[in-house]
Design a protein around this motif. Sequence first.
Motif, PDB file in Angstrom:
ATOM      1  N   VAL A  74      13.213  23.993 -10.439  1.00  0.00           N
ATOM      2  CA  VAL A  74      13.258  23.377 -11.772  1.00  0.00           C
ATOM      3  C   VAL A  74      11.974  22.611 -12.059  1.00  0.00           C
ATOM      4  CG1 VAL A  74      14.445  21.670 -13.205  1.00  0.00           C
ATOM      5  CG2 VAL A  74      15.773  23.247 -11.787  1.00  0.00           C
ATOM      6  N   SER A  75      11.506  21.818 -11.085  1.00  0.00           N
ATOM      7  CA  SER A  75      10.330  20.978 -11.305  1.00  0.00           C
ATOM      8  C   SER A  75       9.091  21.815 -11.576  1.00  0.00           C
ATOM      9  CB  SER A  75      10.098  20.075 -10.087  1.00  0.00           C
ATOM     10  OG  SER A  75      11.193  19.216  -9.888  1.00  0.00           O
ATOM     11  N   TYR A  76       8.833  22.796 -10.725  1.00  0.00           N
ATOM     12  CA  TYR A  76       7.625  23.597 -10.894  1.00  0.00           C
ATOM     13  C   TYR A  76       7.719  24.530 -12.099  1.00  0.00           C
ATOM     14  CZ  TYR A  76       5.500  21.898  -6.631  1.00  0.00           C
ATOM     15  OH  TYR A  76       4.917  21.092  -5.690  1.00  0.00           O
ATOM     16  N   SER A  77       8.923  24.952 -12.434  1.00  0.00           N
ATOM     17  CA  SER A  77       9.086  25.741 -13.654  1.00  0.00           C
ATOM     18  C   SER A  77       8.751  24.898 -14.879  1.00  0.00           C
ATOM     19  CB  SER A  77      10.517  26.276 -13.763  1.00  0.00           C
ATOM     20  OG  SER A  77      10.815  27.147 -12.692  1.00  0.00           O
ATOM     21  N   CYS A  78       9.198  23.636 -14.875  1.00  0.00           N
ATOM     22  CA  CYS A  78       8.884  22.735 -15.991  1.00  0.00           C
ATOM     23  C   CYS A  78       7.387  22.456 -16.066  1.00  0.00           C
ATOM     24  CB  CYS A  78       9.651  21.420 -15.838  1.00  0.00           C
ATOM     25  SG  CYS A  78      11.436  21.566 -16.082  1.00  0.00           S
ATOM     26  N   ILE A  79       6.753  22.250 -14.906  1.00  0.00           N
ATOM     27  CA  ILE A  79       5.312  22.017 -14.887  1.00  0.00           C
ATOM     28  C   ILE A  79       4.571  23.213 -15.458  1.00  0.00           C
ATOM     29  CG2 ILE A  79       3.308  21.744 -13.364  1.00  0.00           C
ATOM     30  CD1 ILE A  79       5.112  20.067 -11.526  1.00  0.00           C
ATOM     31  N   TYR A  80       4.942  24.383 -14.987  1.00  0.00           N
ATOM     32  CA  TYR A  80       4.270  25.603 -15.455  1.00  0.00           C
ATOM     33  C   TYR A  80       4.476  25.798 -16.953  1.00  0.00           C
ATOM     34  CZ  TYR A  80       2.677  30.436 -15.522  1.00  0.00           C
ATOM     35  OH  TYR A  80       2.008  31.585 -15.808  1.00  0.00           O
ATOM     36  N   TRP A  81       5.698  25.552 -17.423  1.00  0.00           N
ATOM     37  CA  TRP A  81       5.997  25.722 -18.835  1.00  0.00           C
ATOM     38  C   TRP A  81       5.201  24.745 -19.682  1.00  0.00           C
ATOM     39  CZ3 TRP A  81       8.405  22.523 -22.484  1.00  0.00           C
ATOM     40  CH2 TRP A  81       8.736  23.150 -23.701  1.00  0.00           C
ATOM     41  N   ARG A  82       5.102  23.484 -19.229  1.00  0.00           N
ATOM     42  CA  ARG A  82       4.347  22.478 -19.982  1.00  0.00           C
ATOM     43  C   ARG A  82       2.863  22.824 -20.045  1.00  0.00           C
ATOM     44  NH1 ARG A  82       6.577  18.992 -23.373  1.00  0.00           N
ATOM     45  NH2 ARG A  82       4.882  17.530 -22.937  1.00  0.00           N
ATOM     46  N   VAL A  83       2.335  23.309 -18.925  1.00  0.00           N
ATOM     47  CA  VAL A  83       0.917  23.700 -18.911  1.00  0.00           C
ATOM     48  C   VAL A  83       0.672  24.845 -19.888  1.00  0.00           C
ATOM     49  CG1 VAL A  83      -0.912  24.719 -17.491  1.00  0.00           C
ATOM     50  CG2 VAL A  83       0.490  22.867 -16.581  1.00  0.00           C
ATOM     51  N   ARG A  84       1.547  25.839 -19.881  1.00  0.00           N
ATOM     52  CA  ARG A  84       1.398  26.969 -20.788  1.00  0.00           C
ATOM     53  C   ARG A  84       1.509  26.531 -22.246  1.00  0.00           C
ATOM     54  NH1 ARG A  84      -0.701  31.576 -19.069  1.00  0.00           N
ATOM     55  NH2 ARG A  84       0.552  32.721 -20.603  1.00  0.00           N
ATOM     56  N   GLU A  85       2.458  25.641 -22.541  1.00  0.00           N
ATOM     57  CA  GLU A  85       2.633  25.162 -23.898  1.00  0.00           C
ATOM     58  C   GLU A  85       1.401  24.380 -24.367  1.00  0.00           C
ATOM     59  OE1 GLU A  85       5.124  25.378 -26.339  1.00  0.00           O
ATOM     60  OE2 GLU A  85       5.634  27.083 -25.059  1.00  0.00           O
ATOM     61  N   SER A  86       0.837  23.555 -23.494  1.00  0.00           N
ATOM     62  CA  SER A  86      -0.351  22.785 -23.856  1.00  0.00           C
ATOM     63  C   SER A  86      -1.515  23.713 -24.181  1.00  0.00           C
ATOM     64  CB  SER A  86      -0.726  21.839 -22.710  1.00  0.00           C
ATOM     65  OG  SER A  86       0.299  20.905 -22.482  1.00  0.00           O
ATOM     66  N   LEU A 119       3.811  29.053  -6.221  1.00  0.00           N
ATOM     67  CA  LEU A 119       4.484  30.121  -5.494  1.00  0.00           C
ATOM     68  C   LEU A 119       4.319  29.933  -3.986  1.00  0.00           C
ATOM     69  CD1 LEU A 119       6.074  32.745  -5.793  1.00  0.00           C
ATOM     70  CD2 LEU A 119       3.903  33.984  -5.815  1.00  0.00           C
ATOM     71  N   THR A 120       3.135  29.515  -3.564  1.00  0.00           N
ATOM     72  CA  THR A 120       2.891  29.299  -2.134  1.00  0.00           C
ATOM     73  C   THR A 120       3.746  28.171  -1.590  1.00  0.00           C
ATOM     74  OG1 THR A 120       0.599  30.047  -2.411  1.00  0.00           O
ATOM     75  CG2 THR A 120       1.117  28.822  -0.408  1.00  0.00           C
ATOM     76  N   ILE A 121       3.827  27.065  -2.337  1.00  0.00           N
ATOM     77  CA  ILE A 121       4.654  25.930  -1.901  1.00  0.00           C
ATOM     78  C   ILE A 121       6.113  26.349  -1.772  1.00  0.00           C
ATOM     79  CG2 ILE A 121       5.554  23.682  -2.619  1.00  0.00           C
ATOM     80  CD1 ILE A 121       2.828  23.081  -3.805  1.00  0.00           C
ATOM     81  N   PHE A 122       6.604  27.092  -2.746  1.00  0.00           N
ATOM     82  CA  PHE A 122       8.015  27.504  -2.716  1.00  0.00           C
ATOM     83  C   PHE A 122       8.282  28.477  -1.568  1.00  0.00           C
ATOM     84  CE2 PHE A 122      11.457  30.334  -4.266  1.00  0.00           C
ATOM     85  CZ  PHE A 122      12.479  29.398  -4.230  1.00  0.00           C
ATOM     86  N   LEU A 123       7.395  29.444  -1.373  1.00  0.00           N
ATOM     87  CA  LEU A 123       7.590  30.424  -0.297  1.00  0.00           C
ATOM     88  C   LEU A 123       7.501  29.754   1.070  1.00  0.00           C
ATOM     89  CD1 LEU A 123       5.586  33.511  -1.636  1.00  0.00           C
ATOM     90  CD2 LEU A 123       8.069  33.167  -1.602  1.00  0.00           C
ATOM     91  N   CYS A 124       6.603  28.794   1.213  1.00  0.00           N
ATOM     92  CA  CYS A 124       6.499  28.077   2.494  1.00  0.00           C
ATOM     93  C   CYS A 124       7.742  27.235   2.744  1.00  0.00           C
ATOM     94  CB  CYS A 124       5.246  27.202   2.508  1.00  0.00           C
ATOM     95  SG  CYS A 124       3.715  28.137   2.674  1.00  0.00           S
ATOM     96  N   PHE A 125       8.296  26.651   1.686  1.00  0.00           N
ATOM     97  CA  PHE A 125       9.556  25.913   1.836  1.00  0.00           C
ATOM     98  C   PHE A 125      10.662  26.840   2.322  1.00  0.00           C
ATOM     99  CE2 PHE A 125      13.656  24.769  -0.045  1.00  0.00           C
ATOM    100  CZ  PHE A 125      13.851  23.510   0.510  1.00  0.00           C
ATOM    101  N   LEU A 126      10.740  28.025   1.728  1.00  0.00           N
ATOM    102  CA  LEU A 126      11.751  28.998   2.165  1.00  0.00           C
ATOM    103  C   LEU A 126      11.514  29.412   3.619  1.00  0.00           C
ATOM    104  CD1 LEU A 126      12.067  31.378  -0.930  1.00  0.00           C
ATOM    105  CD2 LEU A 126      13.589  29.503  -0.261  1.00  0.00           C
ATOM    106  N   ALA A 127      10.255  29.661   3.977  1.00  0.00           N
ATOM    107  CA  ALA A 127       9.940  30.116   5.328  1.00  0.00           C
ATOM    108  C   ALA A 127      10.254  29.051   6.363  1.00  0.00           C
ATOM    109  CB  ALA A 127       8.463  30.516   5.415  1.00  0.00           C
TER     110      ALA A 127
END
Length: 222
Positions: A74-86, A119-127
């Motif tokens: 949720v957090s990184y999706s919101c960050i990405y969405w805000r960056v794209r909107e800006s 994506l790297t942070i999320f994949l490393c968390f999963l790993a």
Amino acid sequence: MYSQIYTTTKIWIQLLLIWLVSFGLMVPPLLGIWGQLGLDTNTFSCTILPKDGRSPKKYLFVFGFALPCVVIIVSYSCIYWRVRESKRKLEGRRCVCGKLSGQTAKEKEEDSRLTTLMLTIFLCFLACFLPLMIMNVTDDSIRYPWLHIIASILAWASSVINPLIYAATNRQYRAAYGNLLKICKNNPVTRRTTWGSRTVGHSSNSPPYVDKRNLKENPTKL
């Protein structure tokens, strides 16, 4: 909203809640109310053992994995969405002003870097944490102890993996690490010594700094 959420008082409350929740989850097995803490000889680890056939271990691992996973998504999706909107708003202003529209090569590179970082942070968390959660939930009887040990090592590795991720994907981090390594390389034996309000740098081969005023007052201190 940042200045309203992260005041000094609210930060202390958040830190207190983090510690209370983390240790509060371990109170039932600590007191022997729901499971018990002890040594598991199969995995060489101190963990939550069953007591009277009951243990909160599975629930804690699922909760400890699922909650951070949802927060990260949720957090990184919101960050990405805000960056794209800006950037879309910025492009709209450029069109109104009659300037060139569309993303430049630099903006595309920044988008790609941001996407790669998240994506790297999320994949490393999963790993790091998914294997541990799976092993403790599906292999409760510990038929494969070596898999449990590998999963635990991966979970411990999460403590040092984030600085490496940021260094690999962020130019500011790389520059800071590079400057630090250059300082260490150029001055391998240089150290900083503070005398009152003075800061003096000297190597191990140079004579120590002597305050002449102290020497006059206390000649035996030399």
